[in-house]
Design an enzyme around this catalytic site. Structure first.
Site, short mmCIF file in Angstrom:
data_model
loop_
_atom_site.label_atom_id
_atom_site.label_comp_id
_atom_site.label_asym_id
_atom_site.label_seq_id
_atom_site.Cartn_x
_atom_site.Cartn_y
_atom_site.Cartn_z
CD1 TRP A 166 -0.05 -1.33 3.13
CD2 TRP A 166 0.56 0.69 3.42
NE1 TRP A 166 0.72 -1.44 4.28
CE2 TRP A 166 0.99 -0.12 4.48
CE3 TRP A 166 0.82 2.06 3.41
CZ2 TRP A 166 1.86 0.50 5.21
CZ3 TRP A 166 1.71 2.45 4.25
CH2 TRP A 166 2.25 1.85 5.29
N GLY A 244 6.73 -6.46 -0.23
CA GLY A 244 5.95 -6.11 0.90
C GLY A 244 7.07 -6.64 2.08
CB SER A 245 6.24 -7.32 5.45
OG SER A 245 5.50 -8.35 5.66
CD GLU A 266 12.80 -5.07 -5.17
OE1 GLU A 266 13.35 -4.47 -4.24
OE2 GLU A 266 13.29 -5.33 -6.29
CG LEU A 267 11.41 -9.45 0.78
CD1 LEU A 267 12.08 -10.79 1.25
CD2 LEU A 267 9.65 -9.51 0.55
CB SER A 457 13.28 5.84 -6.09
OG SER A 457 13.13 5.27 -4.71
#
Ligand code: NAP
Length: 494
Positions: A166, A244-245, A266-267, A457
Site C-alpha cells: 500500500w 512487501g514485508s 522486494e522486502l 529511487s
C-alpha cells in the site's frame, strides 16, 4: 465532529466515483464470484471512500486462466507495439496526474505533493520499459571447438502473480507491470487491500492504451491469504513477484517452493544513515528529511537509524529537530500539508509501541513522541536521542515519522552497527572524504547506497536488496531480466 461526518470536497467524490471498483479479468470489469465487497478507508478521516469487489479463490483461478490463455499471443506480439502500449499509458498517466494524485492521497494518506512525485516516478517505469521492450538481446557465437554454433535467446517467463503493498500503490505496480509488458508476460495483480483504487485506475489506463484482454488481470481482495495460494498451486503460473514485508515474503517463498517458481522479492528494510565528522551537516539534514520523511516514513527505503559522529551530533540533532518541528501535519489533500496520517490503526499502534519501548529503555524524546490529533491515524514527527542499542526500533522497521539518533566515534563502529541487521536494502552515507565514501560504500551490506543523497529511487537504476531485503532487482537495464528466461540452442551441422 465524528469521523463519518467529515466533509469531503466535490472533486474528491468525483475522482473516487470515476475509478473502477470491480475485478479486471480477461479485459472485463466484473463483480466478485460471490458478490462480496470490502470498504476502502481514507486514513486521514477513517471515513469509507467506497467499496471494492472482494475476489474469491474462484476469481483468482479465473484471472490466472485468462492470463494463461493470453500468454502465447502476447509473447508473439511485436515488441515495438508492446512498448508503444506502455508509452501511451505513460502519456495518459502524465495527462491525468492531478486526478491520480488526489485518488492516491485519499486512499493512502500521503500529502498531494508526494502523490504527485509518486505518479511521476511510477509513470517513468512505463517510459523506461517502453524503450527496453525493443532491446531484448540474444547471442550467436561459434563454439570454442569451432564445430557448431551457440544460439542464445530470451523468452518471456510466462504468467506472473504480482503482489503489491500500500505504501507506493502505483509505483510498486508499474515497476513490475512495465517490465512484464515489455518482456511479453501476462499477469495477475493483487494490490494491497488498503489501496486498491490506484491499481484499478492504472488497469483502466492500460486497457484504454490498447493492452489486449487477459494480459493484465487485477484481483483486489480483503484476504490475500485466500486468493493467492490457489494461483501458486496451479501449474499454469510461472512467476511470483512480491513487494512487501519480509515475514510475508518468507511465507510466499515457501508457497512458491513446491512448484519451484521463479521468484522476485522486494522486502523490508532497516536503513542506516551515517553522518561522519567531515560531512556537510546542512546537506545531511536535508538528506535526512528526505530519507526519513518521504511517504511519512512509510517507505522500505526510509532511514530507520541515524548514526552520527559525536563531534557533529549536537548540530545535526538541533537542525533536524527544528525541521521536524516545523512540519505541518494534516489531511494530505490540503496542499500546505507536509505530513499525512499513517495508513491504519495497526500501523499507528506499532509506531507508538516502538517509541514507548525506546523511551522505556532510556531514549530521550527531543520532539514529538505522541499520537496526533483528529480521527485519522496521525503521529507527530519525532526525534529521539541517546537511543540505546537494545531499543527495538533499531532492529525493526518503524514505518513512521520517527528519527532515532545514536552517536559514534570510529568509522568501524558505525559500519559494524549499520551492518548489524538481517536487512540489506539501502544505506545512506554523508561524508566529504572521497576515500571514505568509497570504502564505506563498498563495506555496507546493502543493495543500494545513497552517497550524500537522501533518495535513491530512479527508474533507470537497479532497485533491490541483499540479505533478507530481497531477491532480484527492479528497474534499470536489468529490470526486464526478471521476466525473461534464457534459452540456449546448440546448433549442429556447421
Ligand atoms: P505486507 O503486509 O507484507 O503486504 C504486502 C502485500 O502482500 C499486500 O498486497 C498484502 O495483502 C499481501 N499479503 C499479506 N499477507 C499475504 C499472504 N499471506 N499471502 C499473500 N499475500 C499476502 O506489507 P505492507 O504492510 O503492505 O507493506 C509494507 C512492507 O513492504 C514494508 O516491510 C516495506 O519495507 C515493504 N516494501 C518493500 C519495498 C522494496 O522495494 N523492497 C517497497 C515497498 C515496500 P493485504 O493488503 O490484503 O494484506
Amino acid at each position: 465532529m465524528s469521523a463519518t461526518d467529515q466533509p469531503s470536497h466535490p472533486r474528491e467524490n468525483t475522482v473516487v466515483d470515476q475509478t473502477p471498483t470491480q475485478l479486471l479479468i480477461d479485459g472485463t470489469w466484473r463483480p466478485a464470484a460471490r458478490g462480496g465487497t470490502f470498504p476502502v478507508e481514507d486514513p486521514s478521516t477513517t471515513r469509507t471512500l467506497c467499496s471494492v469487489s472482494d475476489a474469491t479463490a474462484e476469481d483468482a483461478v479465473e484471472a490466472l486462466a485468462a492470463a494463461d490463455r493470453a500468454q502465447n499471443a502476447w509473447a508473439a506480439h511485436p515488441p515495438r507495439e508492446r512498448g508503444e502500449i506502455l508509452r501511451r499509458a505513460f502519456e495518459t498517466i502524465t495527462d491525468r496526474h492531478e486526478d491520480l494524485a488526489l485518488l492516491m492521497t485519499l486512499e493512502m494518506g500521503k500529502p498531494l505533493a508526494e502523490s504527485r512525485a509518486e505518479i511521476t516516478y511510477a509513470a517513468e517505469f512505463f517510459r523506461w520499459f517502453a524503450e527496453e521492450a525493443v532491446r531484448i538481446g540474444g547471442d550467436y557465437s561459434v563454439s570454442p571447438s569451432g564445430k557448431g554454433r551457440m544460439l542464445v535467446l530470451r523468452q518471456p517467463v510466462g504468467p506472473s502473480l504480482m503482489i503489491t503493498p500500500w505504501n507506493f500503490p502505483m509505483a510498486m505496480g508499474t515497476r513490475k507491470i512495465g517490465p512484464a509488458v515489455a518482456a511479453g508476460c501476462t499477469m495477475v495483480v493483487k494490490p494491497a487491500h488498503q489501496t486498491p483504487l490506484t491499481m484499478l485506475a492504472l488497469g483502466h489506463i492500460l486497457t484504454e492504451s490498447g493492452l489486449p484482454d487477459g494480459v493484465l488481470n487485477i484481483i483486489p481482495a480483503r484476504h490475500a491469504g485466500e486468493v493467492t495460494p490457489p494461483i501458486l498451486n496451479d501449474e499454469r503460473i510461472r512467476k511470483l513477484t512480491f513487494t512487501g514485508s519480509t515475514p510475508v515474503g518468507r511465507r510466499l517463498i515457501e508457497q512458491a517452493a513446491p512448484r519451484v517458481l521463479n521468484v522476485s522479492m522486494e522486502l523490508g528494510g532497516n536503513a542506516p544513515f551515517l553522518v561522519f565528522d567531515d560531512a556537510d551537516v546542512d546537506a545531511a539534514v536535508d538528506g535526512a528529511m528526505l530519507a526519513k520523511m518521504r511517504n511519512i516514513g512509510e517507505a522500505c527505503t526510509a532511514a530507520n537509524r541515524f548514526y552520527v559522529h559525536r563531534s557533529v551530533a549536537e548540530e545535526f540533532t538541533t537542525k533536524l529537530t527544528e525541521r521536524m518541528r516545523a512540519l505541518r501535519t494534516g489531511r494530505g489533500v490540503d496542499d500546505s500539508v507536509e505530513v499525512g496520517p499513517l495508513i491504519d490503526a495497526g500501523q499507528l499502534d506499532k509506531v507508538v509501541e516502538l517509541v514507548d519501548d525506546a523511551v522505556a529503555r532510556g531514549a530521550r524524546v527531543v520532539t514529538g513522541g505522541q499520537r496526533g490529533d483528529g480521527p485519522g491515524h496521525y503521529y507527530t514527527p519525532t526525534v529521539l536521542a541517546d537511543v540505546p542499542t537494545e531499543a527495538r526500533l533499531l532492529r525493526e522497521e518503524i514505518f513512521g515519522p520517527v528519527a532515532p539518533i545514536v552517536t559514534f566515534t570510529e568509522e568501524h563502529q558505525a559500519l559494524q552497527a549499520a551492518n548489524d541487521t538481517e536487512f540489506g536494502l539501502v544505506s545512506y552515507v554523508y561524508t566529504r572524504d572521497m576515500q571514505r565514501a568509497l570504502r564505506v560504500s563498498e563495506a555496507l551490506q546493502a543493495g543500494m547506497v545513497g552517497l550524500n543523497q537522501g533518495v535513491v529511487s530512479n527508474a533507470a537504476a537497479p532497485f533491490g536488496g541483499v540479505k533478507q531485503s530481497g531477491i532480484g532487482r527492479e528497474g534499470g537495464t536489468v529490470g526486464i531480466d526478471e521476466y525473461l528466461e534464457t534459452k540456449y540452442v546448440a546448433v549442429g551441422g556447421l
